[in-house]
Design a protein around this motif. Structure first.
Motif, PDB file in Angstrom:
ATOM      1  N   VAL A  47       0.828  -1.203   0.000  1.00  0.00           N
ATOM      2  CA  VAL A  47       0.000   0.000   0.000  1.00  0.00           C
ATOM      3  C   VAL A  47       0.867   1.259   0.000  1.00  0.00           C
ATOM      4  N   LEU A  48       2.171   1.089   0.146  1.00  0.00           N
ATOM      5  CA  LEU A  48       3.058   2.246   0.064  1.00  0.00           C
ATOM      6  C   LEU A  48       3.183   2.773  -1.371  1.00  0.00           C
ATOM      7  N   LEU A  49       2.303   2.303  -2.261  1.00  0.00           N
ATOM      8  CA  LEU A  49       2.143   2.998  -3.537  1.00  0.00           C
ATOM      9  C   LEU A  49       1.862   4.480  -3.300  1.00  0.00           C
ATOM     10  N   LEU A  50       1.314   4.782  -2.136  1.00  0.00           N
ATOM     11  CA  LEU A  50       1.072   6.184  -1.786  1.00  0.00           C
ATOM     12  C   LEU A  50       2.372   6.973  -1.743  1.00  0.00           C
ATOM     13  N   TRP A  51       3.474   6.315  -1.357  1.00  0.00           N
ATOM     14  CA  TRP A  51       4.752   7.027  -1.315  1.00  0.00           C
ATOM     15  C   TRP A  51       5.160   7.485  -2.703  1.00  0.00           C
ATOM     16  N   ILE A  52       4.925   6.631  -3.709  1.00  0.00           N
ATOM     17  CA  ILE A  52       5.215   7.028  -5.084  1.00  0.00           C
ATOM     18  C   ILE A  52       4.351   8.214  -5.469  1.00  0.00           C
ATOM     19  N   SER A  53       3.081   8.179  -5.068  1.00  0.00           N
ATOM     20  CA  SER A  53       2.180   9.286  -5.393  1.00  0.00           C
ATOM     21  C   SER A  53       2.686  10.590  -4.786  1.00  0.00           C
ATOM     22  N   TRP A  54       3.154  10.520  -3.546  1.00  0.00           N
ATOM     23  CA  TRP A  54       3.680  11.732  -2.920  1.00  0.00           C
ATOM     24  C   TRP A  54       4.918  12.231  -3.664  1.00  0.00           C
ATOM     25  N   LEU A  55       5.779  11.298  -4.055  1.00  0.00           N
ATOM     26  CA  LEU A  55       7.030  11.679  -4.702  1.00  0.00           C
ATOM     27  C   LEU A  55       6.785  12.385  -6.034  1.00  0.00           C
ATOM     28  N   ILE A  56       5.857  11.864  -6.830  1.00  0.00           N
ATOM     29  CA  ILE A  56       5.630  12.477  -8.141  1.00  0.00           C
ATOM     30  C   ILE A  56       4.961  13.834  -8.008  1.00  0.00           C
ATOM     31  N   TYR A  57       4.145  14.035  -6.983  1.00  0.00           N
ATOM     32  CA  TYR A  57       3.576  15.369  -6.752  1.00  0.00           C
ATOM     33  C   TYR A  57       4.665  16.338  -6.295  1.00  0.00           C
ATOM     34  N   ALA A  58       5.647  15.831  -5.542  1.00  0.00           N
ATOM     35  CA  ALA A  58       6.773  16.684  -5.163  1.00  0.00           C
ATOM     36  C   ALA A  58       7.561  17.114  -6.392  1.00  0.00           C
ATOM     37  N   TRP A  59       7.748  16.196  -7.347  1.00  0.00           N
ATOM     38  CA  TRP A  59       8.432  16.544  -8.591  1.00  0.00           C
ATOM     39  C   TRP A  59       7.644  17.582  -9.380  1.00  0.00           C
ATOM     40  N   LEU A  60       6.320  17.435  -9.373  1.00  0.00           N
ATOM     41  CA  LEU A  60       5.479  18.416 -10.059  1.00  0.00           C
ATOM     42  C   LEU A  60       5.681  19.801  -9.458  1.00  0.00           C
ATOM     43  N   GLY A  61       5.791  19.859  -8.131  1.00  0.00           N
ATOM     44  CA  GLY A  61       6.039  21.135  -7.474  1.00  0.00           C
ATOM     45  C   GLY A  61       7.390  21.732  -7.796  1.00  0.00           C
ATOM     46  N   ASN A  62       8.314  20.904  -8.266  1.00  0.00           N
ATOM     47  CA  ASN A  62       9.613  21.420  -8.707  1.00  0.00           C
ATOM     48  C   ASN A  62       9.579  21.889 -10.155  1.00  0.00           C
ATOM     49  N   GLN A  63       8.558  21.470 -10.896  1.00  0.00           N
ATOM     50  CA  GLN A  63       8.417  21.903 -12.288  1.00  0.00           C
ATOM     51  C   GLN A  63       7.691  23.240 -12.383  1.00  0.00           C
ATOM     52  N   ALA A  64       6.668  23.407 -11.549  1.00  0.00           N
ATOM     53  CA  ALA A  64       5.880  24.646 -11.549  1.00  0.00           C
ATOM     54  C   ALA A  64       5.381  24.903 -10.135  1.00  0.00           C
ATOM     55  N   ARG A  65       5.103  26.174  -9.832  1.00  0.00           N
ATOM     56  CA  ARG A  65       4.645  26.542  -8.501  1.00  0.00           C
ATOM     57  C   ARG A  65       3.374  25.782  -8.157  1.00  0.00           C
ATOM     58  N   ALA A  66       3.369  25.122  -6.984  1.00  0.00           N
ATOM     59  CA  ALA A  66       2.226  24.305  -6.580  1.00  0.00           C
ATOM     60  C   ALA A  66       1.213  25.081  -5.760  1.00  0.00           C
ATOM     61  N   ASP A  67       1.529  26.317  -5.400  1.00  0.00           N
ATOM     62  CA  ASP A  67       0.648  27.064  -4.508  1.00  0.00           C
ATOM     63  C   ASP A  67      -0.177  28.118  -5.224  1.00  0.00           C
ATOM     64  N   ILE A  68      -0.183  28.102  -6.552  1.00  0.00           N
ATOM     65  CA  ILE A  68      -0.968  29.075  -7.297  1.00  0.00           C
ATOM     66  C   ILE A  68      -1.624  28.396  -8.498  1.00  0.00           C
ATOM     67  N   GLY A  69      -2.722  28.974  -8.957  1.00  0.00           N
ATOM     68  CA  GLY A  69      -3.310  28.595 -10.235  1.00  0.00           C
ATOM     69  C   GLY A  69      -3.800  27.171 -10.336  1.00  0.00           C
ATOM     70  N   LEU A  70      -3.624  26.607 -11.523  1.00  0.00           N
ATOM     71  CA  LEU A  70      -4.193  25.305 -11.855  1.00  0.00           C
ATOM     72  C   LEU A  70      -3.611  24.182 -11.016  1.00  0.00           C
ATOM     73  N   ILE A  71      -2.308  24.225 -10.739  1.00  0.00           N
ATOM     74  CA  ILE A  71      -1.703  23.143  -9.949  1.00  0.00           C
ATOM     75  C   ILE A  71      -2.262  23.148  -8.531  1.00  0.00           C
ATOM     76  N   ARG A  72      -2.456  24.323  -7.971  1.00  0.00           N
ATOM     77  CA  ARG A  72      -3.054  24.388  -6.633  1.00  0.00           C
ATOM     78  C   ARG A  72      -4.463  23.809  -6.650  1.00  0.00           C
ATOM     79  N   ALA A  73      -5.250  24.139  -7.668  1.00  0.00           N
ATOM     80  CA  ALA A  73      -6.605  23.600  -7.776  1.00  0.00           C
ATOM     81  C   ALA A  73      -6.573  22.084  -7.924  1.00  0.00           C
TER      82      ALA A  73
END
Length: 257
Positions: A47-73
Protein backbone atom coordinates in the motif's frame (compact mmCIF):
# COMPACT_ATOMS: atom_id res chain seq x y z
CA UNK A 1 1.28 28.25 -14.34
CA UNK A 2 4.49 29.76 -13.08
CA UNK A 3 7.64 27.69 -13.74
CA UNK A 4 10.02 27.26 -10.83
CA UNK A 5 13.69 28.17 -10.75
CA UNK A 6 16.65 26.20 -9.49
CA UNK A 7 16.43 28.04 -6.16
CA UNK A 8 12.74 27.24 -5.62
CA UNK A 9 11.92 25.88 -2.17
CA UNK A 10 8.98 23.98 -0.74
CA UNK A 11 5.97 26.24 -0.18
CA UNK A 12 3.73 26.20 2.88
CA UNK A 13 0.86 24.98 0.75
CA UNK A 14 2.88 21.90 -0.25
CA UNK A 15 3.55 21.19 3.44
CA UNK A 16 -0.21 21.37 4.01
CA UNK A 17 -0.78 19.02 1.06
CA UNK A 18 1.75 16.58 2.55
CA UNK A 19 -0.32 16.26 5.73
CA UNK A 20 -2.96 14.22 3.89
CA UNK A 21 -0.28 11.70 2.91
CA UNK A 22 1.00 11.69 6.48
CA UNK A 23 -2.47 10.76 7.71
CA UNK A 24 -2.68 7.93 5.16
CA UNK A 25 0.74 6.58 6.17
CA UNK A 26 -0.21 6.59 9.85
CA UNK A 27 -3.26 4.51 8.94
CA UNK A 28 -1.01 2.00 7.17
CA UNK A 29 1.35 1.71 10.13
CA UNK A 30 -1.57 1.38 12.56
CA UNK A 31 -2.82 -1.59 10.53
CA UNK A 32 0.65 -3.15 10.42
CA UNK A 33 1.19 -2.82 14.16
CA UNK A 34 -2.26 -4.24 14.94
CA UNK A 35 -1.61 -7.39 12.89
CA UNK A 36 2.16 -7.79 13.24
CA UNK A 37 3.49 -10.58 11.02
CA UNK A 38 5.75 -10.91 7.97
CA UNK A 39 2.65 -11.13 5.74
CA UNK A 40 1.24 -7.92 7.22
CA UNK A 41 4.58 -6.23 6.61
CA UNK A 42 4.31 -7.16 2.94
CA UNK A 43 0.73 -5.91 2.77
CA UNK A 44 1.72 -2.61 4.35
CA UNK A 45 4.61 -2.11 1.96
CA UNK A 46 2.32 -2.83 -1.00
CA UNK A 47 0.00 0.00 0.00
CA UNK A 48 3.06 2.25 0.06
CA UNK A 49 2.14 3.00 -3.54
CA UNK A 50 1.07 6.18 -1.79
CA UNK A 51 4.75 7.03 -1.32
CA UNK A 52 5.22 7.03 -5.08
CA UNK A 53 2.18 9.29 -5.39
CA UNK A 54 3.68 11.73 -2.92
CA UNK A 55 7.03 11.68 -4.70
CA UNK A 56 5.63 12.48 -8.14
CA UNK A 57 3.58 15.37 -6.75
CA UNK A 58 6.77 16.68 -5.16
CA UNK A 59 8.43 16.54 -8.59
CA UNK A 60 5.48 18.42 -10.06
CA UNK A 61 6.04 21.13 -7.47
CA UNK A 62 9.61 21.42 -8.71
CA UNK A 63 8.42 21.90 -12.29
CA UNK A 64 5.88 24.65 -11.55
CA UNK A 65 4.64 26.54 -8.50
CA UNK A 66 2.23 24.31 -6.58
CA UNK A 67 0.65 27.06 -4.51
CA UNK A 68 -0.97 29.07 -7.30
CA UNK A 69 -3.31 28.59 -10.24
CA UNK A 70 -4.19 25.31 -11.85
CA UNK A 71 -1.70 23.14 -9.95
CA UNK A 72 -3.05 24.39 -6.63
CA UNK A 73 -6.61 23.60 -7.78
CA UNK A 74 -5.56 20.13 -8.97
CA UNK A 75 -3.64 19.19 -5.83
CA UNK A 76 -6.50 20.47 -3.69
CA UNK A 77 -8.87 18.24 -5.65
CA UNK A 78 -6.50 15.28 -5.13
CA UNK A 79 -6.65 15.69 -1.35
CA UNK A 80 -10.17 14.23 -1.26
CA UNK A 81 -9.27 10.88 -2.88
CA UNK A 82 -6.13 10.62 -0.75
CA UNK A 83 -8.24 11.11 2.37
CA UNK A 84 -10.65 8.40 1.18
CA UNK A 85 -7.69 6.06 0.69
CA UNK A 86 -6.57 6.74 4.25
CA UNK A 87 -10.03 5.98 5.62
CA UNK A 88 -10.47 2.60 3.87
CA UNK A 89 -6.88 1.31 4.10
CA UNK A 90 -7.45 -0.92 7.19
CA UNK A 91 -10.29 -2.72 5.38
CA UNK A 92 -8.79 -3.34 1.93
CA UNK A 93 -7.48 -6.79 2.88
CA UNK A 94 -10.85 -7.99 4.13
CA UNK A 95 -13.59 -9.86 2.25
CA UNK A 96 -15.59 -6.75 1.35
CA UNK A 97 -15.21 -5.42 -2.19
CA UNK A 98 -16.33 -1.87 -1.42
CA UNK A 99 -13.20 -0.69 0.41
CA UNK A 100 -10.90 -2.10 -2.26
CA UNK A 101 -12.81 -0.39 -5.06
CA UNK A 102 -12.80 2.94 -3.19
CA UNK A 103 -9.04 2.68 -2.72
CA UNK A 104 -8.33 1.73 -6.34
CA UNK A 105 -10.62 4.34 -7.89
CA UNK A 106 -9.31 7.05 -5.56
CA UNK A 107 -5.72 6.06 -6.35
CA UNK A 108 -6.38 6.25 -10.10
CA UNK A 109 -7.89 9.72 -9.71
CA UNK A 110 -4.81 10.89 -7.78
CA UNK A 111 -2.45 9.57 -10.44
CA UNK A 112 -4.49 10.80 -13.44
CA UNK A 113 -4.79 14.29 -11.96
CA UNK A 114 -1.02 14.36 -11.50
CA UNK A 115 -0.32 13.29 -15.08
CA UNK A 116 -2.78 15.85 -16.46
CA UNK A 117 -1.20 18.63 -14.38
CA UNK A 118 2.31 17.61 -15.36
CA UNK A 119 1.39 17.57 -19.03
CA UNK A 120 0.04 21.09 -18.67
CA UNK A 121 3.14 22.22 -16.77
CA UNK A 122 5.39 20.80 -19.50
CA UNK A 123 3.80 22.81 -22.32
CA UNK A 124 6.37 24.14 -24.73
CA UNK A 125 8.94 21.48 -23.84
CA UNK A 126 8.68 18.82 -26.58
CA UNK A 127 11.42 16.70 -25.05
CA UNK A 128 9.69 16.59 -21.67
CA UNK A 129 6.35 15.86 -23.34
CA UNK A 130 7.86 12.88 -25.18
CA UNK A 131 9.36 11.44 -22.04
CA UNK A 132 6.19 12.11 -20.09
CA UNK A 133 4.17 10.11 -22.63
CA UNK A 134 6.58 7.20 -22.18
CA UNK A 135 6.29 7.41 -18.41
CA UNK A 136 2.49 7.56 -18.61
CA UNK A 137 2.36 4.41 -20.72
CA UNK A 138 4.72 2.52 -18.42
CA UNK A 139 3.12 3.49 -15.13
CA UNK A 140 -0.39 2.88 -16.51
CA UNK A 141 0.57 -0.77 -16.93
CA UNK A 142 0.74 -1.05 -13.15
CA UNK A 143 -2.90 -0.03 -12.87
CA UNK A 144 -4.09 -3.22 -14.60
CA UNK A 145 -3.00 -5.71 -11.89
CA UNK A 146 -4.01 -3.17 -9.25
CA UNK A 147 -7.63 -3.07 -10.50
CA UNK A 148 -7.83 -6.81 -11.20
CA UNK A 149 -6.44 -7.62 -7.74
CA UNK A 150 -9.03 -5.39 -6.09
CA UNK A 151 -11.84 -7.17 -7.92
CA UNK A 152 -10.60 -10.70 -7.19
CA UNK A 153 -9.46 -10.21 -3.58
CA UNK A 154 -7.89 -12.96 -1.47
CA UNK A 155 -4.34 -14.20 -2.02
CA UNK A 156 -4.52 -13.18 -5.69
CA UNK A 157 -4.99 -9.57 -4.59
CA UNK A 158 -1.72 -9.56 -2.65
CA UNK A 159 0.35 -10.95 -5.50
CA UNK A 160 -1.26 -8.76 -8.18
CA UNK A 161 -0.80 -5.66 -6.03
CA UNK A 162 2.82 -6.65 -5.44
CA UNK A 163 3.25 -6.87 -9.21
CA UNK A 164 1.63 -3.44 -9.55
CA UNK A 165 4.14 -1.97 -7.10
CA UNK A 166 7.04 -3.60 -8.98
CA UNK A 167 5.88 -2.19 -12.33
CA UNK A 168 5.28 1.26 -10.86
CA UNK A 169 8.71 1.34 -9.24
CA UNK A 170 10.26 0.20 -12.51
CA UNK A 171 8.52 3.07 -14.31
CA UNK A 172 9.63 5.52 -11.64
CA UNK A 173 13.27 4.53 -11.45
CA UNK A 174 13.42 3.96 -15.18
CA UNK A 175 12.52 7.62 -15.49
CA UNK A 176 15.24 8.53 -13.01
CA UNK A 177 17.74 6.49 -15.04
CA UNK A 178 16.71 8.32 -18.21
CA UNK A 179 17.09 11.61 -16.37
CA UNK A 180 20.62 10.70 -15.26
CA UNK A 181 21.41 9.59 -18.81
CA UNK A 182 20.51 13.01 -20.14
CA UNK A 183 16.84 12.59 -20.99
CA UNK A 184 14.31 14.69 -19.11
CA UNK A 185 11.50 13.15 -17.11
CA UNK A 186 11.24 15.08 -13.89
CA UNK A 187 13.26 17.89 -12.47
CA UNK A 188 14.99 16.23 -9.54
CA UNK A 189 14.30 17.20 -5.96
CA UNK A 190 16.65 19.94 -4.91
CA UNK A 191 18.53 19.77 -1.63
CA UNK A 192 16.55 22.69 -0.25
CA UNK A 193 13.22 21.30 -1.41
CA UNK A 194 12.93 18.37 1.00
CA UNK A 195 15.52 17.81 3.75
CA UNK A 196 17.08 14.35 3.22
CA UNK A 197 17.06 13.56 6.94
CA UNK A 198 13.38 14.36 7.11
CA UNK A 199 12.76 11.80 4.38
CA UNK A 200 15.06 9.10 5.78
CA UNK A 201 14.05 9.07 9.42
CA UNK A 202 10.28 8.58 8.94
CA UNK A 203 10.96 5.85 6.36
CA UNK A 204 13.19 4.00 8.84
CA UNK A 205 10.60 4.42 11.56
CA UNK A 206 7.87 3.22 9.20
CA UNK A 207 9.83 0.10 8.28
CA UNK A 208 10.48 -0.76 11.93
CA UNK A 209 6.98 -0.15 13.29
CA UNK A 210 5.65 -3.67 12.57
CA UNK A 211 8.51 -5.07 14.64
CA UNK A 212 7.41 -2.99 17.62
CA UNK A 213 6.17 -5.99 19.55
CA UNK A 214 9.57 -7.62 19.35
CA UNK A 215 11.98 -4.65 19.30
CA UNK A 216 10.20 -1.81 21.13
CA UNK A 217 13.44 -0.08 22.07
CA UNK A 218 14.70 0.01 18.48
CA UNK A 219 11.37 1.35 17.22
CA UNK A 220 11.35 4.00 19.94
CA UNK A 221 14.82 5.17 18.89
CA UNK A 222 13.73 5.33 15.24
CA UNK A 223 10.66 7.40 16.11
CA UNK A 224 12.76 9.68 18.31
CA UNK A 225 15.18 10.25 15.43
CA UNK A 226 12.25 11.06 13.14
CA UNK A 227 10.87 13.66 15.52
CA UNK A 228 14.26 15.20 16.29
CA UNK A 229 14.91 16.12 12.66
CA UNK A 230 11.55 17.87 12.21
CA UNK A 231 12.72 21.19 13.76
CA UNK A 232 15.89 21.00 11.69
CA UNK A 233 13.92 20.31 8.55
CA UNK A 234 11.47 23.11 9.28
CA UNK A 235 14.34 25.54 9.74
CA UNK A 236 15.91 24.47 6.44
CA UNK A 237 12.62 24.88 4.58
CA UNK A 238 11.42 28.16 6.10
CA UNK A 239 14.47 29.65 7.79
CA UNK A 240 16.36 30.63 4.65
CA UNK A 241 13.77 33.22 3.78
CA UNK A 242 14.01 35.01 7.10
CA UNK A 243 17.58 36.23 6.88
CA UNK A 244 18.29 38.87 4.33
CA UNK A 245 21.59 40.32 3.34
CA UNK A 246 22.18 43.92 4.40
CA UNK A 247 21.95 46.42 1.58
CA UNK A 248 25.23 47.17 -0.13
CA UNK A 249 26.19 50.83 0.03
CA UNK A 250 26.83 52.27 -3.40
CA UNK A 251 27.91 55.68 -4.57
CA UNK A 252 26.64 57.21 -7.71
CA UNK A 253 29.38 58.60 -9.91
CA UNK A 254 28.82 62.02 -11.32
CA UNK A 255 29.23 62.54 -15.05
CA UNK A 256 32.79 63.24 -16.01
CA UNK A 257 34.35 61.60 -12.98
Amino acid sequence: MEPTTETHRTTRYEIFFDLVFVFALTRITAYMVGHASPLTLLKGLVVLLLWISWLIYAWLGNQARADIGLIRAGTTAAMGPIFLIAVVIPNVWGPGLGSRLILVLSYLVVRIVHLALYRRAAEGDRRLHRTLRLYTTTTALSWIPFVVGAVLGGDVQLWLWTAAVAVDFAALFGGVARYLAGDVLFRGLSVGSVPPAQLLAPVVALALLPAGRFLPGLVALALLAAFLVVPVGYERVFGAGRASSPPVATTKREPGR
